[in-house]
Each structure stands twice: as structure tokens, then as C-alpha cells.
Design a protein around this motif. Structure first.
Motif, mmCIF file in Angstrom:
data_model
loop_
_atom_site.group_PDB
_atom_site.id
_atom_site.type_symbol
_atom_site.label_atom_id
_atom_site.label_comp_id
_atom_site.label_asym_id
_atom_site.label_seq_id
_atom_site.Cartn_x
_atom_site.Cartn_y
_atom_site.Cartn_z
ATOM 1 N N TYR A 179 -16.849 -38.915 -50.244
ATOM 2 C CA TYR A 179 -18.174 -39.208 -50.789
ATOM 3 C C TYR A 179 -18.070 -39.608 -52.259
ATOM 4 C CZ TYR A 179 -17.707 -34.380 -52.523
ATOM 5 O OH TYR A 179 -17.256 -33.226 -53.123
ATOM 6 N N HIS A 214 -20.012 -40.670 -46.830
ATOM 7 C CA HIS A 214 -21.413 -40.670 -47.241
ATOM 8 C C HIS A 214 -21.547 -40.807 -48.756
ATOM 9 C CE1 HIS A 214 -21.071 -36.329 -48.415
ATOM 10 N NE2 HIS A 214 -20.153 -36.346 -47.458
ATOM 11 N N HIS A 215 -22.766 -41.220 -49.172
ATOM 12 C CA HIS A 215 -23.134 -41.375 -50.583
ATOM 13 C C HIS A 215 -22.155 -42.271 -51.341
ATOM 14 C CE1 HIS A 215 -25.325 -37.684 -49.367
ATOM 15 N NE2 HIS A 215 -26.258 -38.170 -50.170
ATOM 16 N N GLY A 220 -20.120 -47.858 -46.765
ATOM 17 C CA GLY A 220 -19.339 -46.872 -46.019
ATOM 18 C C GLY A 220 -17.909 -47.340 -45.816
ATOM 19 N N HIS A 255 -23.242 -41.884 -43.313
ATOM 20 C CA HIS A 255 -24.650 -41.684 -43.638
ATOM 21 C C HIS A 255 -24.899 -41.732 -45.140
ATOM 22 C CE1 HIS A 255 -24.254 -37.429 -45.061
ATOM 23 N NE2 HIS A 255 -23.179 -37.458 -44.285
ATOM 24 N N ASN A 256 -26.149 -42.030 -45.486
ATOM 25 C CA ASN A 256 -26.634 -41.995 -46.870
ATOM 26 C C ASN A 256 -25.829 -42.866 -47.825
ATOM 27 O OD1 ASN A 256 -27.429 -38.940 -45.822
ATOM 28 N ND2 ASN A 256 -28.980 -39.874 -47.142
ATOM 29 N N ASN A 257 -25.329 -43.995 -47.331
ATOM 30 C CA ASN A 257 -24.661 -44.952 -48.201
ATOM 31 C C ASN A 257 -25.680 -45.961 -48.716
ATOM 32 O OD1 ASN A 257 -21.701 -44.177 -47.883
ATOM 33 N ND2 ASN A 257 -22.318 -44.442 -45.749
ATOM 34 N N GLY A 313 -23.428 -49.182 -43.474
ATOM 35 C CA GLY A 313 -22.464 -48.206 -42.997
ATOM 36 C C GLY A 313 -21.092 -48.836 -42.859
ATOM 37 N N ASN A 347 -28.442 -45.210 -43.864
ATOM 38 C CA ASN A 347 -27.735 -46.154 -44.731
ATOM 39 C C ASN A 347 -28.735 -47.194 -45.242
ATOM 40 O OD1 ASN A 347 -24.825 -45.290 -44.428
ATOM 41 N ND2 ASN A 347 -25.350 -45.630 -42.276
#
Length: 717
Positions: free
Chosen positions: A512, A535-536, A540, A564-566, A570, A707
Motif C-alpha cells: 500500500y 490498495h491505496h 493497482g 481496492h481503494n486505488n 485496479g 478503485n
């Protein structure tokens, strides 16, 4: 412009639809001791009261010049600092102007010096700028060369020629390097040059009144421009209708500060300077050859020279293209790092000369309980043979650098700080004794990479890496194989990079914080990602496909990862525009490039849908279209559980099929390009060993959540 795959497109001119923010240098605030020309200097002389009122309004608002303009009520004084004198200190001080920040130079070139000029107008715009800012006479400067520094007084300035007419200050004040200079010798030199000196060689003598601040800054901008920005061939560019500042000045200025702030890998910096030097040398040779040709001559010698000139021109264009790739921040990120991918920071030691293997135990502080547990759980069961020896260290990097082929490094719980990059050139195993969060290795200083591997077989497990200011990534697999299991990777710049011909096996890891891609996969590599969390990050996973026909797509396994959460996609595939690669005009697409690919793709997918041939219960579907092997062998592994209801919503898993479809289609295009280029070279039959490389794709069970731009996209360049 969005591509059909949901990605972004980059035009040939280098205009970016989306910039990589972390590749741009921070636009820091101007330093207190520096300033650029005030707005009043560029008002028309007969602008009248209205122009003055507008200038006052601008001054009351936001001052975008990076300069605090003095009001009439303030006592004039310099806003620049005093620089250290040249030589041993016997000469007068000059203004300190060499430490300007990016923002100050950017605004000076954009707003005052160059504006929107064309390459052929650079000299005229520069002369006009200097005429408005540089004092015409009656100021002193140091004439600074590689051989001497001498104090002179400027009596006139030729703005068009960028030269100044000067006189010696008597008595003579100078410092020479490697020679003796007298007043008579200097006068003779000035007579030979008609008392004219290049403005770039003049450094204004420090004056507290502030009257010569703008002159000192203007000469600094001129000096910097011709040293770091201007190229000899810029004026001869065939396309003279583009904005010179946007096309050339801004990217070169950004690259200068990226290098200054250690944002570019050392190898790529060396490559850039080498290419620049070769291009300059080729241009000089080409210009000399061109000037020696006669326009109406038909001699055999001139014909040979013309052929040689064409060869030089093509070579020079190829070098200029390399320079543009490195200078452009996005292309440098996508393509440029490939240039120095083969550089190795260390060489393998091989087996220990005396034979045997060593277990290196790393511990910041030891206790009896810790040593007892380590002995009972690790050393006695696994390394009690006669060939093993135990050594103790307090620094993980020292332990790794002490390893030979086959050694083992066991790191005990603790927080370890390293200042240098860790390079692993021999096949070793590095494992943490405990949970990853208990064994933390943190890098403090800047460098190209944090951990770099080139060995045939390296394994890392149960470790947490914290990266600060690593330019190329927290982990870079340049060659060989790296296997990571149960590791935590906390990035600040970029993530894991898998170079061409390298192999990465990454299982049950957590990555991350990357400002680039979490994982960058280069052509021709092998990458297996199973059960990881990514993630983050900016993106990705980034899959790179270069325009070179010999570059094959990587073999990719992606199973049960949670991406996730990129900020971006992704998974994103970077590839050349198919029409540009195959030489087709914009807006057209031949039947061979469109219909044939579509039919081949449909046939491949139909074979996949029918189930294909299964191997070992894995359900591998071999999709091979056409009896003449026009399509590469695409082995697509399907999930055994896909036919059964899943507890994961479809919206989180639909990216798996999109990735597989795009990779298959890209491989078809690459295969066709390879065969067409073989035919162009006159080959009777293409080498099937070269062209029938198998691309293995196993993508299933991955989840894509939250994402910013979606699960999967493509970026065309």
C-alpha cells in the motif's frame, strides 16, 4: 481522449491527457533572496494612466511573478543575497542567483523571456527581454571563464548578439588558473575580441542599492537557458509552428529539477547525458558535412556525402526521440525506465570459497528466551548439519552483503533502520522470526531502489519493509526469481517492479501507499500474484507492453487478490496505439487489423467457452486459432468455482474477464506485428521458436473494490 478499453490516450506531440503527479517536482515557494522581473518593466512606454492603474490592480492582487515589488515609499535595497567570491576571495562579491527554485525559473521563462514564441523566434524574444531588463551601461561584473576571472565594467550592451562591450577596471583585479595574466595581456585579449564579451560569462558585482538586481537575474536566466534548456538543433526543427515553451522548455526544466531532487534513477540520468552528448556530436558532424556540400554538384564524392548525411540524420532523429522520452515526465515513467533496466549494482559471489553455508542471525537486542526459542524452532530442526555455521549481526543490510550462495538470514523482532539500498545477487533466503509487523526494516536515505534482486532464486518471508524516497521502487526484480510470502510493503514512492526476463512470486502480501503503481510488470516477465492485498496506490497493477515487436507480453497469474481503494484503475495495461504501430492513418482500420483480429479473438473465446482440453483438473482451455499459427498460444486458466454461486457480488469480480479479454486481444495484435515485420525483412519463414511463445494467463477470483477509475483500463501512447 478515452480509449475503447476505458483508458487514456496520449498524442504523438506529447500532450498528456493525464499526468503522473508524483513524477512532477514540487513547485515550492520562492526563496526569500530571489526575484524575477517586476511587472512594471514590461508595460508599454506610452501605455498611459490606464496601464498604470491596471498594473496597480495586479500588484494588489496575487503576485504570480514570485517577486515582491518595491513601492515608492520604501527605501530601495537589494533583495538578493551575496554569493561567495570566485577563487581565493580577492575579487569582489557577486549576486547569488544560481539557487533559484523551479517556480521562479518557470515563471521567468513563461511570462517574461519566451512566452509563446516559436523555436525560430527564441533569439528575438530573448533579446527583447534583455533590452527591457538589463542595464545598458555603467555596471561592473566579473568576467568568468575556465581560465580566469577578471573585473570589468560594461559600457554598452548589444542585445541582439547577446554580447557586451567592456573595459578593464584599473588597476587590474583578476585571478588566473594555470597561467599568469598581466594588464597588457588582458588588453590584448580584449582588442582581439573588439572588447566584446558574451553576456553568459558575466556575473554582476554585488550592489546593495538594488539597482542591478534585475540585471543579475536576467543574466542568470540567460546563462541557465543556454546551458540546460537550449539545444543546437532546436532552431532547425522542421515543425516550427509549436509553442517552444510547452514542447521543450517546460519538460527540460522539470527534468533538471527532477534530477536535482533525486527523482530520476541514477542509471537513467547517466543514459540521458550520454544520449545528449552523442546527439550533440552527431549534429556537429552532420552540420559540418552539410555545409561542405555544393548544391549544384553531381560528383561521386558529394553523392557519397549525401548518403552519409542521411545516415547521420536518421541516427540523430533516433537519439532526439530518446531524449524526448526521458524529458517527458509521463513517458519517462512509462517507457524511459526501461533504458537502464539492465544495470546491476553488485555482482554475485557464488559459493563460499571454503565450502559450507552460514546462517546469519540479525538481532537488535537479544534475550535468553529469544535465543532459546530461535534455537528450538529454527536452528536445531533446520540447520543443525555440519555444513552450517552461525554468525550474528545487528544490521540486516550487513548480514545480506555478507552472504554467499545458499546462505540463510534470520531476522529477529525489532525495528531496523538502513541507509543504503539492499542488493541481493546470490540465491539466499531472508526470513523474519515472528510476524511481519514485529520485524520492520525501514530505509531512510534516498536511492534508486530499496531492495534489488538479480539472483536466480531469492526468498523473502515474514518481513515488513518501509520505504522512503526510493526512486525506482520498494522492490525491484531485475533478473532471476524473487519469491515473497507474508510480507508487508509500505511504499512512499513506487511499489514492486518486475523487469523483463525476471520472475516474481508474491503470495499473501500486503502492499500500500505507492504514488505510482503497486506492481509494475514489464514485457517478457513472469508474475504470479496470489492472495495479496494491493490498495491505496496511484494504480493497482500496471502491465507494460512496448511497441517493439520482439517484446512479448508477460506471463501473468492473478488469483484471489483484493485490489481496492486505488486512485486510478485496479489494473491498467499500457500499450501503443495499434494504428500508429501498424502505420495506418488515423480514422482508418484495414480488414486485416480489425476483422481478422475480431474473428481470431472470437474463435479463441469460442474454444475457451467449449471447455478446451483440461490438464490436472485445472480446466485449462488452449485457444489456438488458425492452422498457420497466426495467433499465439494463449493458455487461459479458469477458476473451478466459477460455475458455482459465489458469495462475492459480481460487481467486485467482473474485472477478471475484462483483463483476460484485453490481454488476449493484445497478444493477437503483437503476433501479427511480429510476422509482418519478419516479412518486411525478407525472411522466407519466421522462426517459430521466436514467434510461438506461450502466454499464460490465469486470472480469477480477484476482487476489485472502490478503485477511483474502475477495475481495468488501457492507456494508449
Amino acid at each position: 481522449m478515452m480509449s475503447e478499453g476505458g483508458g487514456l490516450c496520449l498524442s504523438e506531440g506529447g500532450e498528456l491527457q493525464r499526468l503522473v503527479e508524483d513524477q512532477q517536482p514540487a513547485q515550492s515557494d520562492p526563496e526569500p533572496g530571489s526575484k524575477t522581473p517586476p511587472r512594471e518593466l514590461f508595460q508599454d512606454e506610452d501605455g498611459g494612466d490606464d496601464a498604470d492603474e491596471e498594473g496597480d490592480e495586479d500588484d494588489d492582487g496575487e503576485d504570480d511573478s514570485g517577486t515582491d515589488v518595491l513601492s515608492n515609499e520604501e527605501k530601495p535595497c537589494t533583495h538578493l543575497e551575496r554569493a561567495e567570491p570566485f577563487g581565493s576571495g580577492g575579487l569582489p562579491h557577486v549576486f547569488q542567483t544560481s539557487h533559484l527554485v523551479f517556480y521562479e525559473r518557470f515563471k521567468a521563462y513563461q511570462d517574461y523571456m519566451l512566452g509563446d514564441c516559436k523555436p525560430s523566434e527564441v533569439k528575438d524574444f530573448t533579446a527583447d527581454y534583455l533590452e527591457k531588463v538589463v542595464e545598458p551601461c555603467d555596471w561592473q561584473a566579473l568576467w568568468h571563464t575556465d581560465v580566469f576571472d577578471v573585473l570589468i565594467e560594461v559600457v554598452d550592451v548589444d542585445y541582439k548578439e547577446l554580447r557586451a562591450k567592456v573595459e578593464l577596471v584599473v588597476p587590474l583585479q583578476c585571478e588566473a588558473r594555470g597561467c599568469d595574466l598581466t594588464e597588457e595581456a588582458m588588453k590584448t585579449l580584449l582588442e582581439a575580441t573588439m572588447s566584446k564579451v558574451s553576456l553568459q560569462e558575466l556575473h554582476v558585482v554585488y550592489d546593495e542599492s538594488g539597482d542591478f538586481d534585475q540585471t543579475a537575474l536576467a543574466l542568470e536566466h540567460l546563462r541557465f537557458f543556454y546551458k540546460h534548456i537550449w539545444r543546437q538543433w532546436d532552431e532547425e526543427d522542421e515543425d516550427d509552428e509549436f509553442d517552444y515553451f510547452v514542447r521543450c522548455v517546460e519538460p527540460r526544466l522539470r527534468l533538471y529539477y527532477d534530477i536535482l531532487e533525486d527523482r530520476v534513477p541514477t542509471g537513467l540520468v547517466e543514459e540521458y547525458h550520454s544520449v545528449l552528448q552523442r546527439c550533440s556530436q552527431t549534429f556537429r558532424e552532420f552540420s559540418s558535412l552539410r555545409n561542405g556540400l555544393s548544391s549544384d554538384s553531381e560528383s561521386e564524392l558529394d553523392n557519397v556525402s549525401m548518403v552519409e548525411g542521411l545516415r547521420m540524420y536518421e541516427q540523430m532523429e533516433a537519439l532526439k526521440r530518446k531524449l524526448r522520452i526521458i524529458e517527458n515526465p509521463l513517458l519517462r515513467y512509462v517507457l524511459g525506465y526501461r533504458m537502464n533496466c539492465g544495470q546491476l549494482s553488485c555482482s554475485a559471489k557464488g559459493e563460499r570459497p571454503g565450502g559450507g553455508r552460514v546462517v546469519h542471525v540479525v538481532s537488535s537486542s537479544s534475550s535468553v528466551q529469544l535465543l532459546h526459542g530461535l534455537m528450538m524452532e529454527k536452528l536445531l530442526p533446520l540447520y543443525s548439519g555440519k555444513e552450517f555455521e552461525v554468525q550474528f549481526h545487528s544490521d540486516p543490510s550487513v548480514a545480506v552483503s555478507s552472504c554467499y550462495e545458499g546462505d540463510v538470514v534470520i531476522i529477529c523482532p525489532g525495528h531496523y533502520t538502513v541507509t543504503n539500498s539492499i542488493s541481493i545477487a546470490d540465491s539466499i533466503q531472508v526470513e523474519g522470526y515472528g510476524l511481519p509487523d514485529e520485524i520492520v526494516i525501514e530505509k531512510q536515505n534516498k536511492g534508486d531502489t530499496f531492495v534489488e534482486t538479480t539472483a536466480p532464486d531469492v526468498k523473502l518471508s515474514n518481513l515488513k519493509f518501509i520505504q522512503h524516497d526510493a526512486i525506482e521502487g520498494i522492490m525491484c526484480v531485475r533478473q532471476g526469481k524473487l519469491e515473497m510470502e507474508n510480507c508487508v510493503l509500505q511504499c512512499e514512492t513506487t511499489g514492486v517492479i518486475v523487469r523483463t526476463s525476471a520472475q516474481l512470486i508474491m503470495n499473501m502480501c500486503d502492499l500500500y501507499g505507492s504514488k505510482g503503481a503497486g506492481v509494475e510488470i514489464y514485457p517478457g516477465s513472469v508474475c504470479s500474484l496470489v492472495g495479496n492485498g494491493i490498495h491505496h496506490c496511484k494504480e493497482g497493477i500496471l502491465i507494460k507492453d512496448f511497441a517493439d515487436a520482439l517484446d512479448v507480453l508477460p506471463q501473468i497469474t492473478m488469483v484471489n487478490n483484493v485490489i481496492h481503494n486505488n486512485e486510478g484503475y485496479g489494473v491498467i495495461l499500457v500499450k501503443p496505439d495499434a494504428r500508429a504501430v501498424e502505420g495506418q492513418p488515423e480514422g482508418t482500420q484495414s480488414t486485416d487489423a480489425g476483422g481478422e483480429m475480431e474473428e481470431e479473438h472470437k474463435e479463441g473465446l469460442a474454444t475457451e467457452a467449449e471447455g478446451g482440453a483440461t490438464e490436472g483438473g485445472g480446466g485449462r482451455a488452449a485457444a489456438k486459432a488458425g492452422s498457420d499459427c497466426d495467433v499465439p498460444i494463449i493458455v487461459v486458466e479458469e477458476s473451478p468455482a466459477e460455475a458455482q454461486p459465489s458469495s462475492v457480488p459480481l460487481e467486485f469480480t467482473e474485472g477478471n474477464d475484462a483483463i483476460k479479454r484485453e490481454l488476449v486481444a493484445t497478444s493477437v495484435t503483437k503476433r501479427r506485428l511480429q510476422k509482418s515485420r519478419m516479412k518486411e525483412l525478407g525472411a522466407m519463414q519466421a522462426d517459430e521458436n521466436l514467434l510461438s511463445q506461450e502466454m499464460f494467463v490465469s486470472i480469477h477470483g480477484n476482487q476489485f473494490r472502490r478503485n477511483g477509475m474502475g477495475s481495468f483500463g488501457t492507456f494508449l501512447y
